[in-house]
Design a protein around this motif. Sequence first.
Motif, mmCIF file in Angstrom:
data_model
loop_
_atom_site.group_PDB
_atom_site.id
_atom_site.type_symbol
_atom_site.label_atom_id
_atom_site.label_comp_id
_atom_site.label_asym_id
_atom_site.label_seq_id
_atom_site.Cartn_x
_atom_site.Cartn_y
_atom_site.Cartn_z
ATOM 1 N N ARG A 142 0.580 -1.296 -0.268
ATOM 2 C CA ARG A 142 0.275 0.288 -0.344
ATOM 3 C C ARG A 142 0.834 1.182 0.187
ATOM 4 N NH1 ARG A 142 -3.085 -1.494 3.041
ATOM 5 N NH2 ARG A 142 -2.575 -1.512 4.779
ATOM 6 N N THR A 143 1.825 1.226 1.033
ATOM 7 C CA THR A 143 2.481 2.757 1.419
ATOM 8 C C THR A 143 4.399 2.923 0.038
ATOM 9 O OG1 THR A 143 3.706 1.860 3.326
ATOM 10 C CG2 THR A 143 0.925 3.619 3.110
ATOM 11 N N GLY A 144 4.890 1.818 0.204
ATOM 12 C CA GLY A 144 5.575 1.047 -0.186
ATOM 13 C C GLY A 144 6.526 1.586 1.043
ATOM 14 N N PRO A 145 8.231 1.360 0.991
ATOM 15 C CA PRO A 145 8.967 1.464 -0.757
ATOM 16 C C PRO A 145 8.900 0.798 -1.852
ATOM 17 C CG PRO A 145 10.405 1.194 1.371
ATOM 18 C CD PRO A 145 9.377 0.910 1.692
ATOM 19 N N HIS A 146 8.464 0.988 -2.095
ATOM 20 C CA HIS A 146 8.257 -0.158 -3.667
ATOM 21 C C HIS A 146 9.307 -0.175 -4.842
ATOM 22 C CE1 HIS A 146 4.348 0.216 -3.195
ATOM 23 N NE2 HIS A 146 4.628 1.228 -3.405
ATOM 24 N N PRO A 147 9.333 -1.211 -5.140
ATOM 25 C CA PRO A 147 10.627 -1.530 -6.475
ATOM 26 C C PRO A 147 10.693 -0.919 -7.473
ATOM 27 C CG PRO A 147 10.033 -3.312 -5.839
ATOM 28 C CD PRO A 147 9.225 -2.347 -5.139
ATOM 29 N N ARG A 148 11.647 -0.808 -8.250
ATOM 30 C CA ARG A 148 11.845 -0.252 -9.647
ATOM 31 C C ARG A 148 10.631 -0.538 -9.944
ATOM 32 N NH1 ARG A 148 17.381 0.116 -11.076
ATOM 33 N NH2 ARG A 148 17.488 -2.457 -11.084
ATOM 34 N N LEU B 48 12.862 5.445 -16.019
ATOM 35 C CA LEU B 48 12.247 5.840 -14.397
ATOM 36 C C LEU B 48 14.024 6.253 -14.548
ATOM 37 C CD1 LEU B 48 11.458 3.178 -11.959
ATOM 38 C CD2 LEU B 48 10.482 5.432 -12.478
ATOM 39 N N ALA B 49 15.476 5.413 -14.948
ATOM 40 C CA ALA B 49 17.222 5.448 -14.816
ATOM 41 C C ALA B 49 16.990 6.697 -15.522
ATOM 42 C CB ALA B 49 17.550 4.569 -15.395
ATOM 43 N N ARG B 50 17.197 7.339 -16.786
ATOM 44 C CA ARG B 50 16.853 8.407 -17.876
ATOM 45 C C ARG B 50 16.397 9.615 -16.357
ATOM 46 N NH1 ARG B 50 16.277 4.713 -21.713
ATOM 47 N NH2 ARG B 50 13.381 5.490 -22.695
ATOM 48 N N GLY B 51 15.211 9.180 -16.408
ATOM 49 C CA GLY B 51 15.088 10.652 -15.511
ATOM 50 C C GLY B 51 14.845 10.728 -13.723
ATOM 51 N N GLY B 52 16.061 9.923 -13.913
ATOM 52 C CA GLY B 52 17.604 10.559 -12.167
ATOM 53 C C GLY B 52 17.084 9.525 -11.152
ATOM 54 N N VAL B 53 15.550 8.430 -11.457
ATOM 55 C CA VAL B 53 15.675 8.134 -10.369
ATOM 56 C C VAL B 53 16.122 6.563 -10.362
ATOM 57 C CG1 VAL B 53 13.270 6.669 -9.258
ATOM 58 C CG2 VAL B 53 12.970 8.528 -10.103
ATOM 59 N N SER B 54 16.691 5.914 -8.861
ATOM 60 C CA SER B 54 17.396 4.977 -9.260
ATOM 61 C C SER B 54 16.963 4.009 -7.372
ATOM 62 C CB SER B 54 18.929 5.755 -9.396
ATOM 63 O OG SER B 54 19.306 6.314 -8.421
ATOM 64 N N GLU B 55 16.204 4.694 -7.131
ATOM 65 C CA GLU B 55 16.301 4.310 -5.417
ATOM 66 C C GLU B 55 14.491 4.036 -5.656
ATOM 67 O OE1 GLU B 55 14.926 8.590 -5.741
ATOM 68 O OE2 GLU B 55 16.568 7.058 -5.351
ATOM 69 N N ALA B 56 14.589 2.991 -4.254
ATOM 70 C CA ALA B 56 12.514 3.103 -4.341
ATOM 71 C C ALA B 56 11.653 3.439 -4.135
ATOM 72 C CB ALA B 56 12.441 1.716 -3.108
ATOM 73 N N LEU B 57 10.425 3.842 -4.403
ATOM 74 C CA LEU B 57 9.833 5.515 -3.884
ATOM 75 C C LEU B 57 8.542 4.963 -3.158
ATOM 76 C CD1 LEU B 57 10.030 6.947 -7.055
ATOM 77 C CD2 LEU B 57 11.280 7.499 -5.154
ATOM 78 N N THR B 58 8.222 5.448 -2.564
ATOM 79 C CA THR B 58 7.554 5.306 -1.741
ATOM 80 C C THR B 58 5.391 6.060 -2.755
ATOM 81 O OG1 THR B 58 6.921 7.479 -0.366
ATOM 82 C CG2 THR B 58 7.882 5.511 0.395
ATOM 83 N N THR B 59 4.970 5.065 -1.960
ATOM 84 C CA THR B 59 3.634 5.520 -2.667
ATOM 85 C C THR B 59 3.090 7.069 -2.918
ATOM 86 O OG1 THR B 59 2.324 3.874 -2.132
ATOM 87 C CG2 THR B 59 1.004 5.555 -3.124
ATOM 88 N N GLU B 60 3.416 7.963 -1.584
ATOM 89 C CA GLU B 60 3.920 9.385 -1.642
ATOM 90 C C GLU B 60 4.398 9.858 -2.647
ATOM 91 O OE1 GLU B 60 4.683 12.683 1.576
ATOM 92 O OE2 GLU B 60 3.456 11.029 2.627
ATOM 93 N N GLN B 61 4.862 9.323 -2.487
ATOM 94 C CA GLN B 61 6.529 10.146 -3.518
ATOM 95 C C GLN B 61 5.896 9.896 -4.908
ATOM 96 O OE1 GLN B 61 9.577 7.565 -1.812
ATOM 97 N NE2 GLN B 61 10.862 10.162 -1.280
#
Length: 130
Positions: free
Chosen positions: A56-62, A76-89
């Motif tokens: 429900r809330t994460g953090p979620h895998p890529r 995601l990688a091209r956008g600079g997102v390399s870590e897990a993100l929460t649902t809120e993020q």
Amino acid sequence: MSSHQTAQTMKPATAAKKLGVYLEATPAEFQEGVVSRAELNALQTDPPAWLQELRRTGPHPRPVVAARLGVSIAGLARGGVSEALTTEQIETLKTEDPEWLRRERATQAEVRKESARIKEKNAERDNKRS
């Protein structure tokens, strides 16, 4: 000959991937043990509270982050997102709708359109052969 079967087991990382959760966010006992096929099935059919909360809330895998944003993992990688993100993020990113996200969504839409065109072309070819 006996039909003795040994329980099929997997590493926690494999089980986390199959469950669609970020391994580092799972409880220590999950990370440190091995997971049998029966245990995995039980987790999928009747998820415990920690698993429900993670989903429900994460953090979620890529892969989950990419799917929720409608982009590829490479996007995601091209956008600079390399870590897990929460649902809120993830929701914040959707709201902010940065340029890279719009570009990657457009790219993903083109990829889907092209895949559908190729599938249709192959189906037509197969129908002509019949």
